[in-house]
Motif scaffolding. Structure first.
Motif, PDB file in Angstrom:
ATOM      1  N   ALA A 241      44.858  34.342  38.362  1.00 44.52           N
ATOM      2  CA  ALA A 241      43.417  34.097  38.372  1.00 44.52           C
ATOM      3  C   ALA A 241      43.101  32.726  37.783  1.00 44.52           C
ATOM      4  N   LYS A 245      41.233  29.592  39.750  1.00 45.19           N
ATOM      5  CA  LYS A 245      40.057  28.967  39.151  1.00 45.19           C
ATOM      6  C   LYS A 245      40.228  27.456  39.063  1.00 45.19           C
ATOM      7  N   ALA A 296      40.571  36.195  42.458  1.00 44.34           N
ATOM      8  CA  ALA A 296      39.728  35.205  41.779  1.00 44.34           C
ATOM      9  C   ALA A 296      39.049  34.240  42.739  1.00 44.34           C
ATOM     10  N   PHE A 306      35.192  31.367  34.309  1.00 45.95           N
ATOM     11  CA  PHE A 306      34.595  32.382  35.159  1.00 45.95           C
ATOM     12  C   PHE A 306      33.261  32.834  34.563  1.00 45.95           C
TER      13      PHE A 306
END
Length: 329
Positions: A241, A245, A296, A306
């Motif tokens: 994730a 990102k 993600a 996030f």
């Protein structure tokens, strides 16, 4: 990668050349593990200079046992009703008025001189974070001789910078970067990499990170095979994730970081093939990475963090005060 002298290695004493200890706090996050917490705090009490503030963040414990342990230890108690390790770490960050914050975990035993050595590099204005060295708590041999401190400056070096079990930050800088990513780390779907993500963001900001091998914490590594696989999957989810990102936010730098993470994971898998236990763990890590990277893709971002659009449900405190009658912070 630069090399700078270590502190306190030659004669076993800690350096006093860093920031005044009145400017330092230690933050320990915990949830429903009072026995671990009591041992960790007992160790801290033995080796931590009195000038350093100690804050325990209760990450949504379901009983008042955590508050009782903290009250017995006589240190500051902060509660977050919303569970999650990164959320708890951010609560500790918000609670302190000190300039430098050390983080450790409730399943760790810090070693003499760790705090003084860990904060000494902050005497240089460009240092944004430091990390210590992790040793197995079951290994009672003397710690091997520490290598010199190392200064990291490239963003990708954050993947190898250290571990959340012993790390320290310049508080103003970490706050300016938004603290730890709330969707990463234990207690969330992406159950790891919140520490590595913070290291990479510190480095991407233009600050440096110093590894301090003479600052030591001993950590509980012993886990059942099932726990080992579960833990590795959580780490894989977190790294995956985090990588997605960074790709979404930074483009080419994120792709470089992702390629490095994938390459390291593949090498570990090959190297650990002969052991059924470690092979299973690395396979779980790789599957987790793929799942985290995929999941993600659509989570809203706020820069390099996030957005926590679906936080965990709040856990009501067991009582309104600690057992000593002090209000919960």
């Amino acid at each position: 990668m630069d090399v700078i002298p270590s502190y306190g290695e030659d004669d076993g004493t800690a350096s006093t050349s860093g920031p005044a200890l009145e400017r330092v706090c230690l933050i320990l996050c915990t949830r429903d593990r009072p026995a671990y917490l009591a041992e960790a705090l007992a160790t801290i009490r033995k080796v931590l200079p009195a000038a350093i503030e100690v804050i325990v963040v209760d990450s949504g414990s379901t009983s008042d046992e955590t508050a009782q342990v903290v009250a017995d230890a006589g240190v500051r108690y902060v509660r977050s009703d919303i569970p999650g390790l990164s959320i708890a770490r951010n609560a500790g960050l918000a609670a302190t008025e000190r300039e430098f914050a050390i983080y450790t975990d409730d399943d760790c035993h810090v070693q003499p001189g760790f705090a003084e050595r860990l904060v000494a590099p902050f005497a240089a204005d460009g240092v944004g974070a430091t990390t210590g060295r992790l040793l197995d708590i079951a290994d009672d041999r003397p710690a091997p001789e520490a290598a010199p401190n190392r200064v990291l400056s490239r963003t990708n070096e954050g993947l190898d910078a250290g571990h959340g079990a012993l790390m320290a930050f310049r508080v103003s800088l970490l706050r300016s970067l938004g603290g730890f990513d709330p969707l990463l780390g234990a207690g969330r779907r992406f159950g790891g990499a919140e520490d590595l993500d913070a290291f990479c963001r510190i480095l991407a900001s233009g600050s440096t990170l110093v590894q301090v091998p003479s600052a030591i914490v001993r950590h509980v590594f012993t886990r059942s095979d099932a726990d080992y696989v579960t833990l590795n999957r959580a780490y894989g989810l977190g790294i995956g994730a985090m990588a997605r990102k960074w790709v979404r936010s930074t483009g080419a730098p994120g792709r470089s970081l992702t390629a490095l993470a994938v390459r390291r994971a593949a090498v570990r898998y090959v190297r650990r093939w002969r052991s059924a236990r470690t092979r299973a763990g690395q396979a779980a890590y790789l599957r987790g990475f793929a799942d985290g990277f995929r999941e993600a893709a659509r989570i809203p971002l706020d820069g390099l963090r996030f957005q926590d659009v679906q936080p965990p449900a709040a856990v009501a405190a067991a009582s309104a005060t600690t057992p000593t009658g002090r209000p919960l912070s």
